[in-house]
Structure formats: C-alpha cells, structure tokens
Scaffold this active site. Structure first.
Site, mmCIF file in Angstrom:
data_model
loop_
_atom_site.group_PDB
_atom_site.id
_atom_site.type_symbol
_atom_site.label_atom_id
_atom_site.label_comp_id
_atom_site.label_asym_id
_atom_site.label_seq_id
_atom_site.Cartn_x
_atom_site.Cartn_y
_atom_site.Cartn_z
ATOM 1 N N LYS A 48 0.838 -1.201 0.000
ATOM 2 C CA LYS A 48 0.000 0.000 0.000
ATOM 3 C C LYS A 48 0.872 1.250 0.000
ATOM 4 O O LYS A 48 0.602 2.219 -0.699
ATOM 5 C CB LYS A 48 -0.947 -0.015 1.214
ATOM 6 C CG LYS A 48 -2.064 -1.035 1.041
ATOM 7 C CD LYS A 48 -2.842 -1.331 2.303
ATOM 8 C CE LYS A 48 -3.743 -2.548 2.054
ATOM 9 N NZ LYS A 48 -4.483 -3.000 3.216
ATOM 10 N N GLN A 92 -5.859 -2.292 9.360
ATOM 11 C CA GLN A 92 -5.371 -3.514 8.710
ATOM 12 C C GLN A 92 -5.790 -4.741 9.522
ATOM 13 O O GLN A 92 -5.491 -4.837 10.709
ATOM 14 C CB GLN A 92 -3.836 -3.420 8.589
ATOM 15 C CG GLN A 92 -3.199 -4.540 7.818
ATOM 16 C CD GLN A 92 -3.509 -4.499 6.321
ATOM 17 O OE1 GLN A 92 -3.536 -3.441 5.703
ATOM 18 N NE2 GLN A 92 -3.765 -5.652 5.739
ATOM 19 N N ASP A 115 -11.953 1.389 3.004
ATOM 20 C CA ASP A 115 -12.050 -0.072 2.848
ATOM 21 C C ASP A 115 -13.516 -0.509 2.756
ATOM 22 O O ASP A 115 -13.794 -1.686 2.515
ATOM 23 C CB ASP A 115 -11.402 -0.794 4.054
ATOM 24 C CG ASP A 115 -9.994 -1.293 3.732
ATOM 25 O OD1 ASP A 115 -9.625 -1.295 2.540
ATOM 26 O OD2 ASP A 115 -9.272 -1.675 4.676
#
Ligand code: NDP
Length: 278
Positions: A48, A92, A115
């Site tokens: 990322k 995450q 997300d």
C-alpha cells in the site's frame, strides 16, 4: 484461455489515479492503522505504501503493539476523523485476539471509510448506493469491465461469505443482473454448485480447494484466495483449472494488485468528497 491480468490493469488505473491526484494542490492522506505484528499484514502495508508513493498519496502509518489499549486506538481514529487533511482511514486486519474489531471499524467516519467496512458503508452497498465499495469486490468488477465480461443472466457462484469479499461481491454481481449462488464451509457437495458456474469467484484461503473436476468448460474464474507457505503464495484454485477455463486470474498478479489500486481510487474519491462535496 485468457489471463485476467490484474497487474497490468492495476498499473493503468494507478496512472489514471496519479493523473487525477496531480490536479489537486493538497496531497491526499491515507491513514493506515496496524496492531500487532502479523507477517502478511506487513507485506500488504508495504504494498500500500508503494502504491501511495506512486500515485501521490501520502501514507501515515500508526503501528501499535498488540498490548495497546483499545481506547488508545479508538481515540486515534476519532482524532483522524476530525483531521480535515486526512482523506482515508483503514484498519489492517486481522487484529490480535481480544480486540473488538467491529467497534474499532465502526469508529471510522463513513466518509473516510476507504475499505468500505463500516456498517454504514456495508448498508449503503446493500441498498445499491455507490460510495466507498470494498476494494477487493470493486477490483473484481473493474476486471470484468476491462475484459468485457458481461454478467447479465450469468450464473455466478461465490465460494466464501465474508463481509470483506463474499457478501459485497454477491451484491455487486446482483447489481449487474447475474443469478448468484453463495457457498461456504457448511455447503454440502460444493462441487454440485461450482460445476454449474458460468463465473466462479473463490475467496476461502484454502489452497487449491477448487480443481479441474469441479468446474465446467469455459468457466470464468476469479481466485481471491491467498495462502502463504514458506514465502510462496498459492490461490484457492488449482492451476489445472486453466485447462478448461476461458478466463482466470493468476495468483499472484490477479486480484491482489487490483485490491491495492482500488484503495488508491477510494482514497481519492473520499478526498474529493471531503474537499469538494457535491
Ligand atoms: P474469511 O476467513 O473471512 O472467509 C473465508 C470464507 O471461506 C468463509 O465464508 C468460509 O465459510 C469459507 N470457506 C472456508 N473453507 C471452506 C471450504 N472448505 N469450502 C467452502 N467454503 C469455505 O476470509 P476473507 O473473505 O477475508 O478472505 C478469503 C481469502 O481471500 C483469504 O485467503 C484472504 O487472504 C484472501 N484475500 C485476498 C485479497 C486479495 O486482494 N487478493 C483481499 C482479501 C482477502 P464459513 O463462513 O462457513 O466459515
């Protein structure tokens, strides 16, 4: 058989995002929160970071030890929610045991939920509203569009029902007028369903769960799964499926890079929405 080349398509999309990001005088910021030291997560975060650098998004990494108090993380997210310079916030996953994942995720402001995992974002998706669609399903749809794979009237079989992949891709396929069947670990006689698929999407994390005997000739296969064994990566689909498929995503180089570039796209969408709301 044609490869659905996620690496190639993601680099084209990253160039588009970069050109788009270059137009703005402020640099979009993506905040990434990690807790603990999951080895796979370290690799994903590094990917990322590289993508952010490439497209011109600045990545802030808040890296907490597994002993951090949940309140500390929640306070940080609230602070980032208020910070107008921050466009996107992600947590995450997976987290170490003992954390209330749902509570932490739902602290993220839906406007910055790049997300697409908060209840608000998932609810919007269910109602057919497009805002911040989870990155993996969004990346799969981009692959279908780029390779002109029309889902209308097709039987899409999805193996896996997580909130991250299985359920949102089901909704995206329904939106495109596919007939959708969803399978999971309690499905009896999985092969009966996978054999019927015109399009098979597999997201289980079980190495080579699907083999050639379980699919029909000409099937389109999307392999989301990732299993790491001694630094090598395996998908959920046995390579022998290539003998019969019409299209297939490789692992690595299929869905993975698409997921990362969709995160870049979502961050820019959130940036525009925060800085220039319609
Ligand atoms: P989850 O563990 O949350 O879900 C796995 C799903 O697979 C569950 O619904 C489970 O069923 C089902 N399943 C497990 N075993 C079987 C089986 N033997 N037969 C049928 N179904 C089974 O995983 P995620 O959805 O988060 O991720 C799935 C995989 O995709 C993982 O390997 C992950 O690393 C990978 N991934 C890859 C991404 C990428 O960018 N390439 C992005 C996100 C994930 P049940 O619900 O009954 O337990």
């Amino acid at each position: 058989m044609e490869i659905l080349d996620g690496k190639l398509l993601s680099s084209k999309i990253k160039d588009e995002v970069k050109a788009d990001a270059d137009q703005y005088h402020l640099t979009p910021i993506l905040a990434v929160i990690t807790i603990g030291d999951d080895e796979a997560s370290k690799i994903y975060v590094e990917n990322k970071r590289k993508a952010c650098e490439y497209v011109g998004i600045s990545m802030m990494h808040f890296d907490y030890a597994s002993c951090v108090k949940e309140d500390v993380v929640i306070r940080k997210i609230k602070e980032l929610n208020k910070d107008k310079t921050v466009s996107g916030i992600i947590l995450q996953l997976p987290l170490p045991d003992g954390f209330d994942v749902k509570k932490i995720i739902n602290t993220i402001s839906p406007i910055k939920d790049v997300d697409g995992l908060t209840e608000v974002s998932q609810g919007r998706l269910l109602m057919g509203e497009e805002y911040l669609v989870p990155c993996t399903p969004k990346g799969i749809i981009e692959l279908f569009d780029y390779y002109k794979i029309n889902l209308e009237g097709k039987h899409v079989v999805i193996v896996g029902r997580s909130n991250l992949v299985g359920k949102p891709i089901m909704l995206e396929c329904l939106k495109r007028n596919a007939t959708v069947t969803i399978c999971h670990s309690k499905t009896k006689d999985l092969k009966k369903y996978t054999k019927e698929a015109d399009v098979l999407i597999v997201a289980t994390g079980k190495k080579y769960l699907i083999d050639k005997s379980m699919v029909k000739e000409g099937v389109v296969v999307i392999d989301v799964g990732i299993t790491r064994i001694e630094k090598k990566i395996y998908g959920d689909v046995n390579p022998d499926v290539m003998d019969v498929a019409s299209y297939i995503t490789p692992v690595p180089g299929g869905v993975g890079p698409m997921t990362v570039c969709m995160l870049m796209k979502n961050t820019l969408i959130a940036y525009k929405n925060i800085n220039d709301p319609k």
